[in-house]
Write a protein that holds these residues in place. Sequence first.
Motif, PDB file in Angstrom:
ATOM      1  N   GLY A 193      20.182 -45.944 -48.147  1.00 41.61           N
ATOM      2  CA  GLY A 193      18.817 -46.254 -48.542  1.00 41.61           C
ATOM      3  C   GLY A 193      18.231 -47.448 -47.829  1.00 41.61           C
ATOM      4  O   GLY A 193      17.128 -47.903 -48.152  1.00 41.61           O
ATOM      5  N   SER A 194      18.974 -47.972 -46.840  1.00 47.06           N
ATOM      6  CA  SER A 194      18.492 -49.104 -46.048  1.00 47.06           C
ATOM      7  C   SER A 194      18.185 -48.650 -44.628  1.00 47.06           C
ATOM      8  O   SER A 194      18.712 -47.639 -44.160  1.00 47.06           O
ATOM      9  CB  SER A 194      19.542 -50.224 -46.016  1.00 47.06           C
ATOM     10  N   VAL A 195      17.349 -49.417 -43.941  1.00 47.08           N
ATOM     11  CA  VAL A 195      16.993 -49.066 -42.577  1.00 47.08           C
ATOM     12  C   VAL A 195      18.216 -49.183 -41.670  1.00 47.08           C
ATOM     13  O   VAL A 195      19.104 -50.003 -41.890  1.00 47.08           O
ATOM     14  CB  VAL A 195      15.852 -49.972 -42.075  1.00 47.08           C
ATOM     15  N   GLU A 196      18.264 -48.317 -40.658  1.00 49.76           N
ATOM     16  CA  GLU A 196      19.348 -48.326 -39.675  1.00 49.76           C
ATOM     17  C   GLU A 196      18.723 -48.491 -38.303  1.00 49.76           C
ATOM     18  O   GLU A 196      17.877 -47.686 -37.900  1.00 49.76           O
ATOM     19  CB  GLU A 196      20.133 -47.018 -39.768  1.00 49.76           C
ATOM     20  N   VAL A 197      19.127 -49.533 -37.585  1.00 48.26           N
ATOM     21  CA  VAL A 197      18.561 -49.826 -36.267  1.00 48.26           C
ATOM     22  C   VAL A 197      19.587 -49.467 -35.202  1.00 48.26           C
ATOM     23  O   VAL A 197      20.750 -49.878 -35.279  1.00 48.26           O
ATOM     24  CB  VAL A 197      18.149 -51.308 -36.150  1.00 48.26           C
ATOM     25  N   LEU A 198      19.159 -48.691 -34.201  1.00 53.37           N
ATOM     26  CA  LEU A 198      20.018 -48.263 -33.104  1.00 53.37           C
ATOM     27  C   LEU A 198      19.594 -48.999 -31.840  1.00 53.37           C
ATOM     28  O   LEU A 198      18.421 -48.943 -31.447  1.00 53.37           O
ATOM     29  CB  LEU A 198      19.910 -46.749 -32.896  1.00 53.37           C
ATOM     30  N   LEU A 199      20.557 -49.657 -31.189  1.00 54.02           N
ATOM     31  CA  LEU A 199      20.254 -50.452 -30.005  1.00 54.02           C
ATOM     32  C   LEU A 199      21.031 -49.936 -28.801  1.00 54.02           C
ATOM     33  O   LEU A 199      22.238 -49.695 -28.888  1.00 54.02           O
ATOM     34  CB  LEU A 199      20.631 -51.918 -30.233  1.00 54.02           C
ATOM     35  N   GLY A 200      20.349 -49.763 -27.678  1.00 53.39           N
ATOM     36  CA  GLY A 200      21.018 -49.528 -26.413  1.00 53.39           C
ATOM     37  C   GLY A 200      21.227 -50.871 -25.733  1.00 53.39           C
ATOM     38  O   GLY A 200      20.285 -51.655 -25.596  1.00 53.39           O
TER      39      GLY A 200
END
Length: 272
Positions: A193-200
Amino acid sequence: MANVAVATEWQLLCNRYYRKPLLYQMRWRHIDLSRNKVAAAPFGSPVAIILDDSKIVQLYSESALRKLRIFSSSGTLLAETVWKNPGGRLIGMYWTDDLNLACLVQDGTVYRYNIRAELVEPNVSFGKECFEQNVVECIIWSNSAACVTEGGMVFCLVDFGDPQPSKLAELDLELEGDVLCFAVVEPKYVMSGSVEVLLGVAEGGIVVVEEDSVQRVKDIGGEPLGVVSKLSVSGDGKWLAAFTGDGQLLVMPADFSEIKFSCNCELCLQSR
């Protein structure tokens, strides 16, 4: 001859042909999109344009004052205002669900404008800790935003209407290298239920940052990812597209379980 002309409009990408038909001419004049920041609202709604202050631009006969302009989808000017907001460089802008234009600047402040280019109060901030660093990248979606600072900190605002900024788990830039791109999986598509940040990142692979954890994905199904320069999450949060430094376009489930589709874009371009 007409059939030959129509045939040349189609371009091959992998095993599919695509074309870009011209529907109508835009009514604006002297607008070079490559030198502007642009935010187009969905479903044929307004388009916001402002000169990109990270680039050297050539002004035509217009005033040297930097202006935020809002056009209709056909290029008719609806409203404009002089941009005079403090906080440093404009990092990104996006139309929210309630059709306000959210503009995030370097110090973590979000300025919002309505369709008449009028400032909507109050301004929203990512907080003091973000203010003390420079924001280098941001993503704004729905009525929310996430940003990455020069020090590798990731901050999130889940609702502009109830601004309570949060800092996600810290990224070790000495280990991962510079952030090249990032994408967001919205909280409604994440089990926690929390935001998920994907980083390259420059060291290769994808780094998944959540509120209290950092995970690095180096390979998918045994295949190394390499350096990822572009990321995009599907509208339903189920799929992720990644463009790698060697020209590969990869499509995979958001859980990184397998590569469903891959295409060497450089080979496609060479075969044209």
